[in-house]
Design a protein around this motif. Structure first.
Motif, PDB file in Angstrom:
ATOM      1  N   LEU A 168     -11.267  -4.275  -0.338  1.00  0.00           N
ATOM      2  CA  LEU A 168     -10.444  -3.738   0.703  1.00  0.00           C
ATOM      3  C   LEU A 168     -10.874  -4.381   2.179  1.00  0.00           C
ATOM      4  O   LEU A 168     -12.123  -4.222   2.426  1.00  0.00           O
ATOM      5  N   VAL A 211       0.811  -1.158  -0.044  1.00  0.00           N
ATOM      6  CA  VAL A 211       0.136   0.070   0.164  1.00  0.00           C
ATOM      7  C   VAL A 211       0.874   1.126  -0.076  1.00  0.00           C
ATOM      8  O   VAL A 211       1.965   1.406   0.782  1.00  0.00           O
ATOM      9  N   TRP A 269      -3.715   0.563  -3.133  1.00  0.00           N
ATOM     10  CA  TRP A 269      -3.560  -0.661  -2.517  1.00  0.00           C
ATOM     11  C   TRP A 269      -3.250  -1.592  -3.939  1.00  0.00           C
ATOM     12  O   TRP A 269      -3.949  -1.806  -4.854  1.00  0.00           O
TER      13      TRP A 269
END
Length: 126
Positions: free
Chosen positions: A105, A65, A72
């Motif tokens: 995520l 990240v 990401w």
């Protein structure tokens, strides 16, 4: 000392799913490759690459990240290090083939928890 323009975090707790365990997950080698390219290009004062600990993205393979941009990347290998530095850090391009979609995520953990809390909470009209 000035602020870093980019801070790259490499998950060092990555335990990929069995179908991704191909021997290519080595966070130390990935971080070393990123640092090598950062140093080679004279970017040490602006860009930092660190181990991060768990990033809760195990289903996405080796995760990186980049902050403050909040980019990401998943399934990252040592071979991707140069591309990340040249295309993302220097050129500002997000690598779509590595980018983890925002809906994935957190491996769904936050979403599932929030869904269960919101479904059990009383409605405002009650």
């Amino acid at each position: 000392m000035s602020k870093f323009t980019h801070h790259i975090f490499v998950c060092n707790k990555c335990k990929p799913p069995k179908h991704l365990r191909d021997g290519k997950h080595d966070s130390a080698k990935l971080r070393a490759a990123l640092k090598k390219e950062i140093k080679r290009l004279g970017l040490k004062a602006q860009v930092r690459a660190n181990d991060s600990g768990c990033l809760d993205q195990c289903d996405d393979g080796q995760v990186v990240v980049i902050y403050p941009q909040a980019i990401w990347y998943g399934g990252v290998t040592e071979g991707d290090a140069e591309r990340i530095i040249h295309e993302t850090i220097l050129a500002g391009k997000v690598l779509e083939d590595l980018q983890i979609p925002s809906e994935r995520l957190g491996c769904g953990k936050v979403t599932k928890k929030m869904e269960s809390e919101s479904s059990s909470a009383p409605s405002p009209s009650s």
